[in-house]
Design a protein around this motif. Structure first.
Motif, short mmCIF file in Angstrom:
data_model
loop_
_atom_site.label_atom_id
_atom_site.label_comp_id
_atom_site.label_asym_id
_atom_site.label_seq_id
_atom_site.Cartn_x
_atom_site.Cartn_y
_atom_site.Cartn_z
N UNK A 1 -21.50 0.34 -4.10
CA UNK A 1 -21.43 -0.30 -2.78
C UNK A 1 -20.13 -1.09 -2.63
N UNK A 2 -19.22 -0.98 -3.60
CA UNK A 2 -17.92 -1.67 -3.50
C UNK A 2 -16.87 -0.68 -3.00
N UNK A 3 -16.33 -0.89 -1.79
CA UNK A 3 -15.34 0.06 -1.29
C UNK A 3 -14.01 -0.02 -2.04
N UNK A 4 -13.38 1.15 -2.19
CA UNK A 4 -12.05 1.21 -2.82
C UNK A 4 -11.07 1.81 -1.82
N UNK A 5 -9.99 1.07 -1.51
CA UNK A 5 -8.89 1.65 -0.73
C UNK A 5 -7.92 2.24 -1.73
N UNK A 6 -7.78 3.54 -1.70
CA UNK A 6 -6.88 4.21 -2.64
C UNK A 6 -5.56 4.48 -1.92
N UNK A 7 -4.49 3.89 -2.42
CA UNK A 7 -3.22 3.97 -1.69
C UNK A 7 -2.17 4.68 -2.54
N UNK A 8 -1.56 5.72 -1.97
CA UNK A 8 -0.43 6.34 -2.65
C UNK A 8 0.82 5.61 -2.16
N UNK A 9 1.35 4.75 -3.02
CA UNK A 9 2.51 3.96 -2.59
C UNK A 9 3.10 3.21 -3.77
N UNK A 10 4.21 2.54 -3.50
CA UNK A 10 4.91 1.80 -4.54
C UNK A 10 4.35 0.38 -4.61
N UNK A 11 4.00 -0.06 -5.81
CA UNK A 11 3.40 -1.39 -5.94
C UNK A 11 4.37 -2.49 -5.53
N UNK A 12 5.67 -2.17 -5.48
CA UNK A 12 6.65 -3.17 -5.02
C UNK A 12 6.56 -3.39 -3.51
N UNK A 13 5.92 -2.46 -2.80
CA UNK A 13 5.82 -2.58 -1.33
C UNK A 13 4.44 -3.05 -0.85
N UNK A 14 3.53 -3.27 -1.77
CA UNK A 14 2.14 -3.59 -1.40
C UNK A 14 1.99 -5.10 -1.17
N UNK A 15 1.29 -5.46 -0.09
CA UNK A 15 1.02 -6.89 0.14
C UNK A 15 -0.24 -7.29 -0.64
N UNK B 1 -6.62 0.07 -4.91
CA UNK B 1 -6.05 0.75 -6.08
C UNK B 1 -4.81 1.52 -5.62
N UNK B 2 -3.69 1.29 -6.31
CA UNK B 2 -2.40 1.81 -5.84
C UNK B 2 -1.70 2.59 -6.95
N UNK B 3 -1.14 3.72 -6.60
CA UNK B 3 -0.28 4.46 -7.53
C UNK B 3 0.74 5.25 -6.70
N UNK B 4 1.94 5.41 -7.24
CA UNK B 4 2.93 6.16 -6.45
C UNK B 4 3.01 7.64 -6.85
N UNK B 5 2.08 8.08 -7.72
CA UNK B 5 2.03 9.51 -8.06
C UNK B 5 0.92 10.17 -7.23
N UNK B 6 1.33 11.08 -6.35
CA UNK B 6 0.36 11.77 -5.48
C UNK B 6 -0.67 12.53 -6.34
N UNK B 7 -0.19 13.11 -7.44
CA UNK B 7 -1.08 13.88 -8.32
C UNK B 7 -2.15 12.97 -8.94
N UNK B 8 -1.75 11.75 -9.35
CA UNK B 8 -2.72 10.79 -9.91
C UNK B 8 -3.74 10.41 -8.84
N UNK B 9 -3.24 10.10 -7.64
CA UNK B 9 -4.12 9.63 -6.57
C UNK B 9 -5.18 10.70 -6.23
N UNK B 10 -4.75 11.96 -6.19
CA UNK B 10 -5.68 13.04 -5.84
C UNK B 10 -6.81 13.11 -6.87
N UNK B 11 -6.44 13.05 -8.17
CA UNK B 11 -7.46 13.13 -9.22
C UNK B 11 -8.31 11.85 -9.27
#
Ligand SMILES: C[S@@+](CC[C@H](N)C(=O)[O-])C[C@H]1O[C@@H](n2cnc3c(N)ncnc32)[C@H](O)[C@@H]1O
Ligand SMILES: O=C(O)C(=O)C[C@]1(C(=O)O)C=C[C@@H](O)C=C1
Length: 243
Positions: free
Chosen positions: A109-123, A88-98
């Protein structure tokens, strides 16, 4: 998901600044999006249903522009024993924290990698589902082709893209009729004329909706031959495209 009532545009501004997904928006976002986007709740539920049908074992699910994690939570509820991974990716730090707080409130039991970043840079790789739920409209129009190409390349055969967007219509009378129905929806949800017009000015430079034919053209050009709208209410639609 708890949220205060959205009154961010209720008092007059001397100058309306560009809309940002900052701390103030985060605090009211759940209320804001439900009162602003017709069908949002149904779209979130159906994203879970679609995940159940399309997500394969040991694959990845991407939620691009995840905000508070509504789509991720809806998917995760449906994926027991699938041994897959949600990114799960968002470039708003405030969104990611909440979002992190929301995710930890529910056991899974499903892990979530929460990434603060730009979706244009995500592989993107080994994906059986990619979700763009009202996110691509905030990207510069010139960046949208590359994003869809990257998603197409990263999806496994039979994988699904869910693309929800606000729409613009070329035909003036249709544009104005559907826009007016949307404004009536906001009025019925308690927004005043001042709130509606100030938010509109604030979004003007940052949210650029495409037409449905533009979406179809882009999806086909980047490789998606199978495409359909599965939901539309006024000027909001959700599309599915299968690789
Ligand atoms: C309307 S909200 C999405 C709502 C969310 N998908 C849901 O289902 O509740 C748009 C989100 O996209 C994020 N966003 C916009 N541009 C982005 C970018 N280039 N990279 C990552 N996130 C972005 C914003 O921070 C915001 O949280
Ligand atoms: O078009 C509008 O008036 C909206 O409020 C739409 C919209 C969206 O589609 O994302 C814009 C910003 C907020 O994130 C919530 C809803």
């Amino acid at each position: 998901m708890n949220s205060s009532q959205d009154t961010l545009f209720a008092t007059p501004f001397t100058q309306v600044s560009d809309f940002q997904f900052d701390n103030k928006v985060v605090g009211v976002f759940n209320d804001m999006i439900r009162r602003s986007v017709p069908g949002y709740g149904q779209i979130i539920n159906s994203i879970g249903d679609l995940a159940d049908k399309f997500v394969t074992k040991n694959s990845h699910v991407y939620d691009l522009g995840c905000s508070l994690g509504a789509a991720t939570l809806s998917v995760r509820r449906r994926l027991q024993d699938r041994e897959c991974h949600i990114i799960a990716v968002d470039n708003s730090q405030a969104m990611i924290a909440r979002c992190q707080e929301n995710l930890t409130s529910y056991v899974s039991d499903t892990p979530v990698d929460l990434i603060c970043g730009d979706i244009r840079d995500i592989q993107i790789h080994n994906a059986s589902l990619v979700i763009l739920n009202f996110t691509m409209q905030f990207l510069a129009p010139d960046d949208r082709d590359n994003l869809i190409k990257k998603i197409y390349d990263g999806l496994n055969p039979g994988g699904l893209l869910i693309l929800s967007e606000k729409l613009y219509f070329e035909h003036t009378a249709i544009q104005s009729a559907l826009d007016e129905l949307h404004l009536d929806f906001k009025r019925a949800n308690g927004y005043s004329e001042l709130e509606i017009s100030q938010k509109r000015s604030s979004l003007e430079n940052v949210m650029k909706p495409d037409t449905l034919p533009q979406h179809e053209y882009r999806l086909k050009k980047q490789g998606f031959e199978n495409f359909n709208t599965w939901f539309q209410c006024f000027n909001f639609a959700s599309m599915i495209a299968i690789k």
